[in-house]
Design a protein around this motif. Structure first.
Motif, mmCIF file in Angstrom:
data_model
loop_
_atom_site.group_PDB
_atom_site.id
_atom_site.type_symbol
_atom_site.label_atom_id
_atom_site.label_comp_id
_atom_site.label_asym_id
_atom_site.label_seq_id
_atom_site.Cartn_x
_atom_site.Cartn_y
_atom_site.Cartn_z
ATOM 1 N N PRO B 10 14.960 -2.475 -4.009
ATOM 2 C CA PRO B 10 15.055 -1.114 -4.542
ATOM 3 C C PRO B 10 14.841 -0.014 -3.511
ATOM 4 C CG PRO B 10 13.026 -2.140 -5.245
ATOM 5 C CD PRO B 10 13.819 -3.197 -4.564
ATOM 6 N N ILE B 11 13.991 -0.251 -2.536
ATOM 7 C CA ILE B 11 13.823 0.809 -1.534
ATOM 8 C C ILE B 11 14.277 0.298 -0.177
ATOM 9 C CG2 ILE B 11 12.085 2.274 -2.577
ATOM 10 C CD1 ILE B 11 9.946 0.610 -1.492
ATOM 11 N N SER B 12 14.606 1.197 0.668
ATOM 12 C CA SER B 12 15.188 0.790 1.944
ATOM 13 C C SER B 12 14.141 0.096 2.807
ATOM 14 C CB SER B 12 15.752 1.994 2.680
ATOM 15 O OG SER B 12 14.689 2.709 3.280
ATOM 16 N N ILE B 13 14.653 -0.676 3.736
ATOM 17 C CA ILE B 13 13.762 -1.494 4.570
ATOM 18 C C ILE B 13 12.808 -0.621 5.372
ATOM 19 C CG2 ILE B 13 13.682 -3.195 6.392
ATOM 20 C CD1 ILE B 13 16.433 -4.091 5.587
ATOM 21 N N GLU B 16 9.953 0.786 3.398
ATOM 22 C CA GLU B 16 8.961 -0.205 3.029
ATOM 23 C C GLU B 16 8.083 -0.569 4.210
ATOM 24 O OE1 GLU B 16 10.562 -3.582 1.131
ATOM 25 O OE2 GLU B 16 8.628 -4.127 0.283
ATOM 26 N N GLU B 17 8.741 -0.679 5.362
ATOM 27 C CA GLU B 17 7.958 -1.069 6.529
ATOM 28 C C GLU B 17 6.944 0.020 6.867
ATOM 29 O OE1 GLU B 17 10.376 -2.929 9.241
ATOM 30 O OE2 GLU B 17 8.690 -3.878 10.241
ATOM 31 N N PHE B 20 3.681 -0.100 4.729
ATOM 32 C CA PHE B 20 2.586 -0.968 5.146
ATOM 33 C C PHE B 20 1.930 -0.418 6.397
ATOM 34 C CE2 PHE B 20 2.500 -4.346 2.279
ATOM 35 C CZ PHE B 20 3.788 -4.590 1.853
#
Lengths: 323, 309, 323
Positions: B10-13, B16-17, B20
């Protein structure tokens, strides 16, 4: 309920027997035996056959388990033996001393709850404000302070420097003929320091525990709901929050008595209080074995009775607990 | 409701990275981060650390050997005041007080730590067995724990010490440890009873792991969190017991110094040389406080439901 | 060569509970009561029912995570109950479970990579070196990133944690997976993603599922056959389309009627049930549903109905359909 109490009393008996066995065997490890206490060592060395006879008579030559059974037999008949040191029946000496220990312990428990819980609630209600910081710190210090050192410090400050309170004993002998009122006050003055020192550690730990569990309960939804319903602050504090916060405190209760009884062994000797603890400590230092056995048995008995009372109170207070 | 997206991402890579943190946050790192916020706990840790280092370096640091008498310096039996040759003064036999404090600290800390380790060594395995297997093993172990709980520890400890003339310090440590394992055992067992039914444990069983692996690798690490706190407090307790013992003249014997024994010796000079009593007492208090603060910090750091700051 | 992978015969799981806190009288809680069901290879059997009807217990018992009180579970023809502890452990590799709670089912102390490689390495399905590659494959298959390998469970959202749980179940390459309400704890938008993932995996790997849920709309999307449970008993089973076309058992009817229909202005004719779910400790005699059933007859209170074939692979346990 009654069945439960009976069941517990029945379990106490094998426990006491177990403790007495353990104790007796430990004491047996000591070098020498009872005859050492009655006779002069030179005489003993000079007349070995006589010593054999005496030993046989006293039953000291039998193996340890036989001697234990005999001791137990005597105990059941109410005979605690005779003190090696004073040659008097242990029971008479013990009887005179239990009262004061129980008195100090009870007063101490009373203070611990009264002051400790009050401080805890105070700290919780003013969380992170100055009163909280001050009293919490005091509570921690109280909890960590070595009691025997505190006793010395207080004697130094209050008895020696300030001369407000007496340092040792239960009463002042020269007031023996004074009026009742003066004698009563005298007694009270003598008890202030011992009871305070005994209670300090407990006050500290209860205050901390109460603060933490009060905070836990305070933030619960059901308290918020009660306030929203319009329940008065006083009722919220006492009827709702306090009652629920008490429950973890009761779990601490079972640890109080062993600590108090153990503490009495040291504190009574510092303050010169003629109680169970002092009697026991003296006996241990003098190797007065019948007294030692009796003292330990009694301490264990007191601890067990106290634990039973606590467990019953626990059931009465917490509706979730089942026997 | 046409809200059902078929996409598994659902969300771009990149988003997301970035979400974190760059630090991998393992459990212990998370705990340490929370612990750091407690100023008192950190202070306690520092103080304790300093004390441990100083005391265990006693042979190197101390100006005098602890048993060396300097009777010529104390002609009338009155200990010397602090200052001059002797940093903290002397005791009534002319022994350097500072040195004795250092060595006394070594003894007290050692007794506290070792006795706790013994209590853990007995209590943890028994708690595991009682909690995981239940049944007869549980009953027996619990009865034993209750038995030890009923016994007033201190009097029995005194008796043991009196009976065995001059017990070695190792025996003292062993005895304190043997009387202390009950609390640890109970706590471990309680944790096991709760954790046993948690799903990740059942998952481990479902994955076909043997009992031993489940106990040690999965349940135990989670069960140990309250045990750490108990251990901290128990070191403080051990130190207290040792000083109480030596105060009564039992435990460690002369000429080996112990804070408790020094307190007892100092009692005679309470009026004129109060520091002989004060200093050992304060030392015990400080160590005890440090351990308690550390314990408090740990308790908050390890509690997953931490709602209070 | 049988097509059936898992079969239960008269499976019962009873628990002993105490009646109250004063009495020590024990009562039996019949969580699973004589359930006989078959699951064929490659099939998804959906299991629905109210909370407390025993479906989760059934799921766990079928994997022998709880030992059944009586009855058999046959996996690929072998009665699991006859296997030794070692053989059972080996069998576990073929049947796995995904739990409902994404927060409790993962060990918070282990990184995702550890959680996934542990079963593979422990059961020697591959070496430690190979496992890294396999972990990455698994992560991709469930829709996570490879960099997630070094993270810890608490850093993920609920949906992602469930993916990790699924990956863990897949790590040992099983044939049969029990999905115990895997999406019930997730947000609706995430639910569909996870459901789609489960379907994809089933296609790719040829898996067989037992899918437990209380939500009919969820079950519908994923099941081939559906079973309805009530108070520990299976009351109706049928292929998915068949069941949605015609419900026979009164309970199933009411269950389906209770599904909310997001259309405004529509008034549905609903069968509402009277009363509450009876306690599984003392279920009503005969048919357990009779106390809430609008069509209850005399026979229903005396004789317990069993599943009967009414054609089209449709089975019902109700006296209304006795021929």
């Amino acid at each position: 309920m009654l069945k439960y109490i009976l069941k517990r009393i029945l379990t106490m008996i094998p426990m006491l027997i177990g403790i007495s066995i353990m104790c007796y065997f430990i004491i047996d490890l000591a070098p020498g035996d009872a005859s050492d206490m009655y006779f002069n060592p030179e005489i003993m060395a000079a007349h070995p056959e006589y010593m054999e006879q005496v030993r046989e008579q006293l039953g000291l030559d039998k193996p340890v388990y036989v001697r234990y059974v005999r001791w137990l037999n005597e105990l059941v008949h109410g005979n605690f033996g005779y003190s090696y040191y004073s040659k008097r029946p242990v029971w008479t000496e013990l009887k005179a001393r239990i009262g004061i220990t129980v008195l100090i312990a009870s007063l101490s428990i009373f203070l611990e709850f009264l002051i400790g819980l009050a401080i805890g609630i105070l700290c919780a209600k003013h969380q992170n404000k100055p009163p909280d910081y001050i009293f919490s710190t005091l509570a921690v210090i109280g909890h960590c302070v070595p009691a025997f050192w505190l006793a010395l410090v207080m004697i130094l400050v209050f008895a020696i420097k300030l001369k407000w309170l007496p340092s040792t004993g239960l009463y002042t002998p020269k007031l023996a003929n004074a009026s009742l009122g003066i004698r009563f006050m005298d007694r009270v003055k003598h008890l202030v320091l011992p009871v305070t020192v005994t209670a300090v550690s407990g006050i500290g730990s209860k205050a901390r525990q109460m603060r933490s569990s009060y905070l836990d309960v305070m933030n619960q939804d059901y308290i918020r709901t009660a306030r929203a319903k319009g329940v008065g602050e006083r009722a919220i504090t006492w009827t709702h929050t306090f009652r629920n916060a008490c429950i973890p405190i009761l779990t601490m209760m079972s640890g109080i008595l062993p600590a108090l009884i153990g503490g009495s062994f040291i504190l009574e000797s510092i303050f010169g209080i003629p109680g169970l603890g002092f009697y026991g400590t003296e006996a241990i230092l003098k190797h007065d074995y019948p007294v030692i056995m009796a003292t330990i048995m009694f301490s264990s008995l007191l601890v067990m009775v106290g634990t039973l009372i606590v467990d019953i109170l626990y059931v009465l207070v917490d509706p979730r607990v089942k026997l | 409701m046409e809200d059902i997206t078929n996409s598994n991402h659902p969300i771009s890579i990149d988003e997301e990275e970035k979400f974190f943190s760059s630090n991998v946050e393992s459990f212990w790192r998370m705990v340490w981060n929370r612990f750091k916020k407690h100023k008192l706990a950190i202070a306690g840790l520092i103080v304790l650390g300093i004390m441990i280092v100083i005391c265990f370096l006693a042979p190197v640091i101390a100006p005098f050997p602890y048993e060396e008498l300097h009777l010529s310096d104390v002609p009338d039996g009155m200990p010397l005041r602090p200052g001059g040759k002797y940093i903290l003064g002397t005791d009534q036999l002319g022994r350097d007080f500072f040195t004795r404090c250092l060595y006394g600290g070594r003894i007290s800390l050692t007794v506290g730590i070792v006795s706790t380790m013994i209590a853990l060594a007995i209590g943890i395995p028994l708690g595991c067995i009682a909690g995981y297997y239940g049944g007869a093993a549980d009953m027996i172990i619990m009865r034993v724990v209750e038995f030890f709980a009923c016994v007033p520890t201190f009097p029995l400890l005194l008796t043991l010490n009196a009976v065995l003339d001059n017990p070695s310090i190792y025996l003292v440590m062993a005895i304190i440890g043997i009387f202390g394992w009950g609390g640890v055992c109970r706590q471990v067992r309680a944790q096991f009873l709760t954790l046993k039914n948690q799903e990740f444990v059942q998952a481990a069983e479902a994955l076909g792991y043997k009992d031993r692996k489940v106990i040690f690798k999965h349940i135990l690490p989670n069960a140990l969190t309250p045990v750490i706190i108990i251990a901290t407090m128990s070191v403080a307790g051990g130190i207290l017991m040792e000083s109480s013992l030596s105060y009564l003249g039992l435990g460690v014997q002369e000429p080996i110094p112990s804070w408790g024994a020094m307190l007892k010796a100092g009692k005679s000079f309470l009026r004129d040389r109060p520091h002989l009593c004060m200093i050992p007492g304060i030392l015990i208090l400080v160590v005890s406080l440090a351990l308690n603060f550390i314990g408090d910090g740990l308790r908050d750091a390890l509690d997953p439901r931490n709602t209070r700051n | 060569m049988s097509d059936i992978l898992v079969e239960t015969k008269e499976l019962c799981e009873y628990f002993q509970v105490k009646k109250g806190f004063l009495s020590s009288e024990k009562q039996t809680l019949k969580a699973v009561d004589r359930v006989s069901v078959t699951i064929s290879k490659g099939e998804t059997l959906g299991l629905v029912g109210e909370s407390g009807c025993g479906k989760t217990t059934f799921g766990k018992t079928i994997l022998y995570l709880n030992r059944p009180t009586s009855g058999q579970v046959l996996y690929d023809g072998t009665d699991i109950g006859t296997l030794s502890k070692e053989d059972l452990r080996k069998l576990r590799l073929r049947m796995q479970i995904v739990y409902q709670d994404p927060y409790g089912s993962l060990n918070t102390r282990m990184s995702v990579g550890d959680i996934l490689q542990e079963p593979m390495v422990y059961h020697r399905l591959c070496t430690k070196k190979e496992s890294h590659e396999k972990v990455r494959e698994l992560l991709e298959q469930v829709g996570l990133r490879t960099f997630h390998e070094s993270r810890y469970p608490h850093e993920f959202s609920g949906g992602q944690r469930q993916r990790i749980a699924i990956a863990r179940a897949l790590a040992v390459d099983p044939e049969f997976i029990v999905c115990d309400e895997p999406v019930s704890a997730l947000d609706v938008s995430v639910q569909s993603q996870v459901l789609n993932l489960l379907s994809e995996l089933k296609e790719k790997r040829g898996l067989t599922y037992l899918f437990i849920s209380h939500d009919l709309s969820v079950v519908r999307h994923i099941s081939d056959r559906i079973g309805v449970m009530y108070l520990g008993q299976m009351v109706e089973t049928a292929p998915e389309e068949e069941l949605f076309r015609s419900r026979l058992h009164p309970y199933t009817k009411a269950l389906f009627d209770a599904m909310p229909v997001p259309k405004s202005g529509v008034r549905l004719k609903r069968t509402t049930l009277q009363g509450d779910l009876p306690s599984p400790i003392n279920p009503p005699s005969g048919c357990h549903f009779r106390t809430r059933c609008p069509y209850c007859t005399e026979k229903c209170s005396q004789v317990q109905p069993v599943l009967k074939d009414v054609g089209n692979g449709h089975f019902v346990a109700c006296h209304l359909f006795d021929k």
